[in-house]
Design an enzyme around this catalytic site. Structure first.
Site, PDB file in Angstrom:
ATOM      1  N   GLU A 103      15.350  -1.466 -13.968  1.00 29.19           N
ATOM      2  CA  GLU A 103      15.561  -0.361 -13.036  1.00 29.19           C
ATOM      3  C   GLU A 103      16.976  -0.422 -12.476  1.00 29.19           C
ATOM      4  O   GLU A 103      17.429  -1.480 -12.028  1.00 29.19           O
ATOM      5  CB  GLU A 103      14.545  -0.418 -11.892  1.00 29.19           C
ATOM      6  CG  GLU A 103      14.756   0.573 -10.775  1.00 29.19           C
ATOM      7  CD  GLU A 103      14.815   2.020 -11.233  1.00 29.19           C
ATOM      8  OE1 GLU A 103      15.793   2.715 -10.861  1.00 29.19           O
ATOM      9  OE2 GLU A 103      13.904   2.450 -11.972  1.00 29.19           O
ATOM     10  N   ALA A 141      12.218   5.542 -20.041  1.00 30.40           N
ATOM     11  CA  ALA A 141      11.377   6.126 -18.993  1.00 30.40           C
ATOM     12  C   ALA A 141      12.219   6.454 -17.773  1.00 30.40           C
ATOM     13  O   ALA A 141      11.773   6.328 -16.640  1.00 30.40           O
ATOM     14  CB  ALA A 141      10.252   5.162 -18.631  1.00 30.40           C
ATOM     15  N   HIS A 184     -20.013   0.662   4.856  1.00 28.53           N
ATOM     16  CA  HIS A 184     -19.771  -0.762   4.607  1.00 28.53           C
ATOM     17  C   HIS A 184     -20.721  -1.265   3.533  1.00 28.53           C
ATOM     18  O   HIS A 184     -21.920  -0.942   3.573  1.00 28.53           O
ATOM     19  CB  HIS A 184     -19.997  -1.566   5.895  1.00 28.53           C
ATOM     20  CG  HIS A 184     -19.893  -3.051   5.693  1.00 28.53           C
ATOM     21  ND1 HIS A 184     -18.686  -3.689   5.521  1.00 28.53           N
ATOM     22  CD2 HIS A 184     -20.860  -4.014   5.596  1.00 28.53           C
ATOM     23  CE1 HIS A 184     -18.894  -4.983   5.354  1.00 28.53           C
ATOM     24  NE2 HIS A 184     -20.210  -5.206   5.399  1.00 28.53           N
TER      25      HIS A 184
END
Length: 464
Positions: free
Chosen positions: A201, A266, A443
């Site tokens: 990157e 990309a 939960h």
């Protein structure tokens, strides 16, 4: 000459959704598409990559977690070709699904490349069709290379995501240039299928548009899995051979060489505007090459011609284009559609762990000098995450300190792509963190981490 109320150039997520909504509103609608319906997303983008990512995730669970889960397996053998063929079947199903939707809503599909003419006319081959109300441009985008460095996509050693989706086997090694969503997803996929992966990157961190904490968490996870992450690195030279590529990277004043069997480009996409008659029909482009639109209406500089999706500008996301398609269809039909909040469009990277966000990052809040408070809750403290062996990551909520407004939300972890929408709905309806807490969360669920992060932003967290 065939006449319709609306003609749409492009049958991707923006175009086909615009067609469906136009037809629902009683408008005679046609879609011009030269390839398969569904566009890049369905055929060579979102859908097949998610199928491959699912295969990658299953491979990871079997290889690294099965024994701890009480499941004995032999040596794990992966086959990218088999996974690829499954992904193609999934894409084909989705494309045929879009074809069915066109027939269901009586949308005319015109096969071929469309050229925009003045006066809301579209030429396809030798035929010219007229739109009485509007033409909608939804021509999308395509992959691009870096020709200046010799990294033109050659479909063998230098490939794009398009070619990556059709490989019969995973390469022994691959360098991925660009660590946005596409790059990070393919790094995950190829790592899981046995490739030696180097993720490169140019900006200081991977997933550079995401909150820095999220980027850092994913980078650490990738490095732990053996993916070489090289951020803040510029490709200064590329030597492309028949059997591989050698890249020379420069980072921090030093150079290093990376050799790989394949390089996957990309590093962005180019929009499809060339050779379609836009200029001749009075449709102007921005300095960045997108179609110029009035953001309030998405109408272009040519009256009665609208533009949606990637070609209309960032964010270049399928769901953004789809919403624009609905918006424009309702506008053309004489309705007053709900305005699109571009600051509330979720962003998701579907790697493992997933990364999802909506609204402002903490860095953006600092730049804007906002008075904010951060609430966090780690999945390592969540019962369902422990039970599911998905304890990487966290939920982070950024709220306005005075009023409790949710300025931004960020999730790294399993199923982040599904969980982010509670916070997108909250922001769209201007709910506060107090109202997130008031909603009872079942939960045990991963979503309890959202409620706990909201509580933490108010100094009332329960379970850490």
């Amino acid at each position: 000459m065939a006449t319709f109320d609306v003609i749409i150039l492009g049958g991707g997520p923006a175009g086909y959704v615009a067609a469906i909504r136009s037809a629902q509103l009683g408008l005679a609608t046609a879609v011009v598409e030269k390839d398969k319906l569904g566009g890049v997303c369905v055929n060579i983008g979102c859908i097949p990559t998610k199928a491959l990512l699912h295969s990658a995730r299953v491979a990871g669970v079997i290889a690294h977690e099965a024994k701890d889960l009480g499941i004995e397996v032999g040596a794990v053998k992966t086959d990218y070709g088999v996974a690829m063929k499954r992904s193609r079947k999934v894409s084909e199903q989705n494309s045929k699904g879009v074809e069915f939707l066109m027939k269901k809503h009586k949308v005319t599909v015109i096969k071929g490349a469309g050229t925009l003419l003045a006066g809301r006319k579209v030429k396809v081959g030798a035929d010219v069709h007229e739109a009485k109300k509007a033409v909608i441009i939804a021509t999308g985008s395509r992959v691009k290379g870096i020709p200046a460095l010799g990294l033109e996509i050659n479909k063998t050693t230098v490939i794009s995501s398009d070619e990556a989706l059709f490989l019969e086997k995973a390469p022994a090694s691959i360098a991925v240039i660009g660590a946005g969503a596409v790059g990070c997803e393919f790094a995950d996929i190829f790592n899981s299928f046995g490739s030696k992966v180097t993720l490169i990157e140019a900006l200081p961190r991977i997933l550079p548009i995401e909150d820095a904490e999220c980027s850092d968490t994913l980078a650490k996870s990738y490095k732990k899995r053996g993916i070489d992450v090289v951020a803040g690195a510029k490709v200064v030279k590329a030597e492309v051979k028949a059997d591989g590529v050698t890249l020379t990277l420069e980072a921090g004043g030093k150079q290093q060489a990376v050799t790989a069997e394949k390089v996957l480009m990309a590093a962005g996409r180019a929009v499809n505007t060339e050779g379609m008659g836009f200029k001749e029909a009075g449709v102007e482009l921005t300095d960045r090459g997108f179609v110029k639109v009035n953001l309030a209406t998405l109408e272009t500089t040519a009256k009665g011609v609208y533009c949606i999706g990637d070609v209309a500008g960032p964010p270049m996301l399928a769901h953004k284009g789809s919403r624009e398609g609905t918006f424009v269809a309702e506008l053309i039909a004489g309705h007053t559609p709900h305005p699109i909040r571009y600051d509330n469009i979720p962003s998701v990277t579907y790697c493992h762990p997933e990364v999802a966000s909506v609204g402002l990052s903490e860095e953006a809040c600092k730049e804007k000098k906002l008075d904010y408070q951060v609430g966090r809750f780690p999945f390592s403290a969540n019962g369902r995450a422990r039970a599911s062996n998905e304890t990487e990551g966290f939920v982070k909520i950024i709220r306005d300190k005075k009023y409790g407004e949710i300025l931004g939300a960020h999730i790294v972890g399993g199923h982040a792509s599904e969980m982010i929408h509670e916070l997108a709905v909250a922001r769209e309806n201007e709910y506060t963190v107090e109202e997130i807490d008031l909603a009872v969360h079942a939960h045990p669920t991963l979503s309890e981490a959202v409620a706990e992060a909201a509580l933490d932003s108010m100094g009332r967290v329960m379970h850490i």
